[in-house]
Design a protein around this motif. Structure first.
Motif, PDB file in Angstrom:
ATOM      1  N   PRO A  76       0.804  -1.226   0.000  1.00 64.26           N
ATOM      2  CA  PRO A  76       0.000   0.000   0.000  1.00 64.26           C
ATOM      3  C   PRO A  76       0.832   1.269   0.000  1.00 64.26           C
ATOM      4  CG  PRO A  76      -0.014  -0.991   2.173  1.00 64.26           C
ATOM      5  CD  PRO A  76       0.702  -1.963   1.274  1.00 64.26           C
ATOM      6  N   ASP A  77       2.138   1.176   0.335  1.00 67.50           N
ATOM      7  CA  ASP A  77       3.023   2.353   0.366  1.00 67.50           C
ATOM      8  C   ASP A  77       2.488   3.445   1.282  1.00 67.50           C
ATOM      9  OD1 ASP A  77       5.461   2.052  -1.032  1.00 67.50           O
ATOM     10  OD2 ASP A  77       4.407   2.089  -2.932  1.00 67.50           O
ATOM     11  N   GLY A  78       2.080   3.063   2.457  1.00 63.54           N
ATOM     12  CA  GLY A  78       1.567   4.047   3.412  1.00 63.54           C
ATOM     13  C   GLY A  78       0.455   3.438   4.233  1.00 63.54           C
ATOM     14  N   GLY A  79      -0.383   4.291   4.801  1.00 63.49           N
ATOM     15  CA  GLY A  79      -1.502   3.813   5.594  1.00 63.49           C
ATOM     16  C   GLY A  79      -1.033   3.037   6.809  1.00 63.49           C
ATOM     17  N   TYR A  80      -1.535   1.807   6.931  1.00 67.66           N
ATOM     18  CA  TYR A  80      -1.160   0.973   8.077  1.00 67.66           C
ATOM     19  C   TYR A  80       0.325   0.601   8.046  1.00 67.66           C
ATOM     20  CZ  TYR A  80      -1.552  -2.560  11.704  1.00 67.66           C
ATOM     21  OH  TYR A  80      -1.392  -3.265  12.878  1.00 67.66           O
ATOM     22  N   GLY A  81       0.968   0.766   6.908  1.00 67.65           N
ATOM     23  CA  GLY A  81       2.387   0.463   6.824  1.00 67.65           C
ATOM     24  C   GLY A  81       3.227   1.283   7.787  1.00 67.65           C
ATOM     25  N   TRP A  82       2.795   2.509   8.094  1.00 67.57           N
ATOM     26  CA  TRP A  82       3.561   3.331   9.038  1.00 67.57           C
ATOM     27  C   TRP A  82       3.442   2.796  10.462  1.00 67.57           C
ATOM     28  CZ3 TRP A  82       7.043   5.802   6.664  1.00 67.57           C
ATOM     29  CH2 TRP A  82       6.816   6.390   5.434  1.00 67.57           C
ATOM     30  N   VAL A  83       2.359   2.111  10.759  1.00 70.42           N
ATOM     31  CA  VAL A  83       2.252   1.447  12.066  1.00 70.42           C
ATOM     32  C   VAL A  83       3.273   0.307  12.143  1.00 70.42           C
ATOM     33  CG1 VAL A  83       0.706   0.167  13.608  1.00 70.42           C
ATOM     34  CG2 VAL A  83      -0.182   2.062  12.235  1.00 70.42           C
ATOM     35  N   VAL A  84       3.436  -0.413  11.052  1.00 70.89           N
ATOM     36  CA  VAL A  84       4.434  -1.483  11.011  1.00 70.89           C
ATOM     37  C   VAL A  84       5.840  -0.902  11.146  1.00 70.89           C
ATOM     38  CG1 VAL A  84       5.348  -3.379   9.612  1.00 70.89           C
ATOM     39  CG2 VAL A  84       2.899  -2.914   9.609  1.00 70.89           C
ATOM     40  N   LEU A  87      14.802 -10.031  12.813  1.00 71.15           N
ATOM     41  CA  LEU A  87      14.610 -10.260  11.387  1.00 71.15           C
ATOM     42  C   LEU A  87      13.168 -10.020  10.927  1.00 71.15           C
ATOM     43  CD1 LEU A  87      16.391 -12.733   9.173  1.00 71.15           C
ATOM     44  CD2 LEU A  87      13.919 -12.733   9.058  1.00 71.15           C
ATOM     45  N   PRO A  88      12.147 -10.525  11.631  1.00 63.18           N
ATOM     46  CA  PRO A  88      10.780 -10.224  11.177  1.00 63.18           C
ATOM     47  C   PRO A  88      10.449  -8.741  11.194  1.00 63.18           C
ATOM     48  CG  PRO A  88      10.772 -12.041  12.729  1.00 63.18           C
ATOM     49  CD  PRO A  88      12.141 -11.470  12.764  1.00 63.18           C
ATOM     50  N   SER A  89      11.009  -8.003  12.146  1.00 64.12           N
ATOM     51  CA  SER A  89      10.709  -6.576  12.213  1.00 64.12           C
ATOM     52  C   SER A  89      11.275  -5.821  11.014  1.00 64.12           C
ATOM     53  CB  SER A  89      11.267  -5.978  13.511  1.00 64.12           C
ATOM     54  OG  SER A  89      12.677  -6.042  13.531  1.00 64.12           O
ATOM     55  N   VAL A  90      12.375  -6.301  10.445  1.00 67.41           N
ATOM     56  CA  VAL A  90      12.924  -5.670   9.245  1.00 67.41           C
ATOM     57  C   VAL A  90      12.196  -6.151   7.991  1.00 67.41           C
ATOM     58  CG1 VAL A  90      15.008  -5.388   7.850  1.00 67.41           C
ATOM     59  CG2 VAL A  90      15.180  -5.379  10.343  1.00 67.41           C
ATOM     60  N   VAL A  91      11.883  -7.436   7.931  1.00 68.85           N
ATOM     61  CA  VAL A  91      11.242  -7.996   6.744  1.00 68.85           C
ATOM     62  C   VAL A  91       9.819  -7.469   6.586  1.00 68.85           C
ATOM     63  CG1 VAL A  91      10.413 -10.151   5.718  1.00 68.85           C
ATOM     64  CG2 VAL A  91      12.677 -10.056   6.758  1.00 68.85           C
ATOM     65  N   ALA A  92       9.097  -7.295   7.690  1.00 65.53           N
ATOM     66  CA  ALA A  92       7.692  -6.883   7.610  1.00 65.53           C
ATOM     67  C   ALA A  92       7.527  -5.533   6.938  1.00 65.53           C
ATOM     68  CB  ALA A  92       7.081  -6.853   9.012  1.00 65.53           C
ATOM     69  N   VAL A  93       8.507  -4.651   7.099  1.00 58.25           N
ATOM     70  CA  VAL A  93       8.414  -3.328   6.481  1.00 58.25           C
ATOM     71  C   VAL A  93       8.407  -3.439   4.961  1.00 58.25           C
ATOM     72  CG1 VAL A  93       9.563  -1.089   6.257  1.00 58.25           C
ATOM     73  CG2 VAL A  93       9.504  -2.237   8.470  1.00 58.25           C
ATOM     74  N   GLY A  94       9.179  -4.374   4.412  1.00 55.09           N
ATOM     75  CA  GLY A  94       9.253  -4.524   2.967  1.00 55.09           C
ATOM     76  C   GLY A  94       7.948  -4.934   2.324  1.00 55.09           C
ATOM     77  N   TYR A  95       7.076  -5.616   3.061  1.00 56.94           N
ATOM     78  CA  TYR A  95       5.792  -6.025   2.500  1.00 56.94           C
ATOM     79  C   TYR A  95       4.841  -4.845   2.302  1.00 56.94           C
ATOM     80  CZ  TYR A  95       6.949 -10.943   3.323  1.00 56.94           C
ATOM     81  OH  TYR A  95       7.533 -12.175   3.290  1.00 56.94           O
ATOM     82  N   TYR A  96       4.999  -3.805   3.089  1.00 57.46           N
ATOM     83  CA  TYR A  96       4.058  -2.689   3.066  1.00 57.46           C
ATOM     84  C   TYR A  96       4.512  -1.520   2.198  1.00 57.46           C
ATOM     85  CZ  TYR A  96       0.843  -4.450   6.605  1.00 57.46           C
ATOM     86  OH  TYR A  96      -0.109  -5.169   7.266  1.00 57.46           O
ATOM     87  N   PHE A  97       5.752  -1.555   1.712  1.00 55.77           N
ATOM     88  CA  PHE A  97       6.256  -0.423   0.945  1.00 55.77           C
ATOM     89  C   PHE A  97       6.971  -0.913  -0.303  1.00 55.77           C
ATOM     90  CE2 PHE A  97       5.828   1.190   5.224  1.00 55.77           C
ATOM     91  CZ  PHE A  97       5.312   2.467   5.029  1.00 55.77           C
ATOM     92  N   GLU A  98       6.872  -0.104  -1.358  1.00 60.69           N
ATOM     93  CA  GLU A  98       7.595  -0.374  -2.591  1.00 60.69           C
ATOM     94  C   GLU A  98       8.333   0.877  -3.041  1.00 60.69           C
ATOM     95  OE1 GLU A  98       6.856  -2.356  -7.000  1.00 60.69           O
ATOM     96  OE2 GLU A  98       5.168  -1.933  -5.670  1.00 60.69           O
ATOM     97  N   THR A  99       7.612   1.966  -3.349  1.00 59.20           N
ATOM     98  CA  THR A  99       8.283   3.188  -3.780  1.00 59.20           C
ATOM     99  C   THR A  99       8.967   3.896  -2.606  1.00 59.20           C
ATOM    100  OG1 THR A  99       6.212   4.432  -3.514  1.00 59.20           O
ATOM    101  CG2 THR A  99       6.674   3.489  -5.681  1.00 59.20           C
ATOM    102  N   LEU A 149       1.342  -6.029  16.008  1.00 59.20           N
ATOM    103  CA  LEU A 149       0.949  -4.980  15.059  1.00 59.20           C
ATOM    104  C   LEU A 149       1.363  -5.302  13.633  1.00 59.20           C
ATOM    105  CD1 LEU A 149       1.918  -1.800  17.133  1.00 59.20           C
ATOM    106  CD2 LEU A 149      -0.359  -2.776  16.829  1.00 59.20           C
ATOM    107  N   MET A 150       2.230  -6.272  13.449  1.00 57.33           N
ATOM    108  CA  MET A 150       2.727  -6.621  12.113  1.00 57.33           C
ATOM    109  C   MET A 150       1.784  -7.608  11.437  1.00 57.33           C
ATOM    110  SD  MET A 150       6.751  -7.143  13.059  1.00 57.33           S
ATOM    111  CE  MET A 150       7.609  -5.926  14.069  1.00 57.33           C
ATOM    112  N   ILE A 186      13.918   4.352   8.525  1.00 55.02           N
ATOM    113  CA  ILE A 186      13.314   4.754   9.800  1.00 55.02           C
ATOM    114  C   ILE A 186      13.261   3.578  10.764  1.00 55.02           C
ATOM    115  CG2 ILE A 186      11.179   5.578  10.871  1.00 55.02           C
ATOM    116  CD1 ILE A 186      10.630   7.161   8.331  1.00 55.02           C
ATOM    117  N   ALA A 187      12.944   2.390  10.240  1.00 51.70           N
ATOM    118  CA  ALA A 187      12.822   1.212  11.103  1.00 51.70           C
ATOM    119  C   ALA A 187      14.159   0.844  11.743  1.00 51.70           C
ATOM    120  CB  ALA A 187      12.270   0.037  10.300  1.00 51.70           C
ATOM    121  N   VAL A 188      15.226   0.765  10.938  1.00 53.61           N
ATOM    122  CA  VAL A 188      16.522   0.362  11.490  1.00 53.61           C
ATOM    123  C   VAL A 188      17.172   1.487  12.281  1.00 53.61           C
ATOM    124  CG1 VAL A 188      16.884  -1.314   9.667  1.00 53.61           C
ATOM    125  CG2 VAL A 188      17.757   1.001   9.386  1.00 53.61           C
TER     126      VAL A 188
END
Length: 284
Positions: free
Chosen positions: A41-49, A156-168, A222-223, A176-178
């Motif tokens: 989605p490139d945003g939205g709930y992705g920022w919670v993740v 590792l899951p905390s870093v990988v989960a961010v990639g599912y919610y963002f592309e651009t 939350l992920m 921001i996550a790391v």
């Protein structure tokens, strides 16, 4: 008679063909896996993740890289050299990164959320068990080995989960996550000193750190995984809806009433036979 027979048979065959095509389409929809490769989605709930990942990195690296604050207390408690006791912190830092291949396989099978929550429980249990250690060896197993495995299942899951919610915006979100690792490294050092001074022993300080690690279960919850939304079903009669004959059959129709639309229906096989028999009598 032959013309009427042909028209009725053609109508029935056409209805059966469209119904079969609609059933096949329904089977294809059910066979399609809506949970595979969802669009980011490139945003939205992705920022919670991103926030949850930031906090997980803050806790994990903040605790892992401040072991030196506890080193003098552990040397005094166990009566061992600094080199021997330092193995405890080295195991913690090494194992939680070396466990990456195993944790990645777990994430592929069970998902980032489940692995992160399980990792927080494992690490919390390891830190609580380490307070009962009577030797450096037991401390290495509980704090270093088990704690490192738990930290790896969080990191590792905390870093990988961010990639599912963002592309651009993936680079910004991951950055921001790391960033939580850096914030945790310089903020947990004074926190560890305060805990040692206020509570008087490394055991009590470790129990409080275990409580902070347990919060990673909340951040892991939350992920939530991305899934495709179910496609709405088309209930209107048409080419792509298998005519919806049952819905048409339930609509009451009163013929020759003004203002009431009539719904065209296809003749059934019984009605077609009655029409054919009537035509045959007229011809004979």
């Amino acid at each position: 008679m032959e013309k009427n027979r042909t028209e009725s048979e053609t109508s029935c065959e056409e209805a059966a063909r469209l119904t079969a095509e609609g059933a096949a389409a329904d089977d294809d929809d059910e066979a399609f896996d809506y949970g595979a490769l969802p669009p980011p989605p490139d945003g939205g709930y992705g920022w919670v993740v991103v926030f949850a990942s930031f906090m997980c990195n803050l806790v994990v690296d903040g605790i892992a890289y401040t072991f030196g604050i506890f080193l003098p207390e552990l040397v005094k408690y166990f009566g061992e050299g600094k080199g021997t006791v330092a193995w405890v912190g080295s195991l913690l830092s090494g194992v939680y990164l070396a466990a990456g291949p195993i944790v990645s396989a777990l994430c592929n099978k069970f998902g980032c959320r489940a692995v992160c929550i399980a990792g927080s429980l494992v690490a919390t249990t390891a830190f609580v068990m380490s307070t009962f250690s009577k030797s450096v060896t037991v401390m290495m197993i509980t704090y270093g080995l088990l704690g490192g495995i738990g930290f790896g299942m969080i990191y590792l899951p905390s870093v990988v989960a961010v990639g599912y919610y963002f592309e651009t915006r993936r680079s910004l979100a991951t950055g921001i996550a790391v960033c939580g690792s850096g914030v945790g490294t310089f903020s947990f050092a004074p926190l560890a000193s305060i805990l040692l001074n206020e509570f008087g022993s490394w055991q009590n300080a470790n129990l409080l750190l275990a409580g902070l690690i347990l919060n990673c279960a909340v951040f892991g919850a939350l992920m939530r995984p991305l899934v495709y939304p179910k496609a709405p079903l088309n209930i209107d009669p048409g080419v792509h809806s298998s005519l919806n004959l049952e819905a048409l059959a339930r609509v009451p129709t009163v013929p020759n009433m003004p203002g009431v639309p009539t719904v065209p229906t296809l003749p059934t096989i019984t009605e077609a036979k009655v029409i054919d028999e009537t035509n045959e009598k007229k011809v004979s």
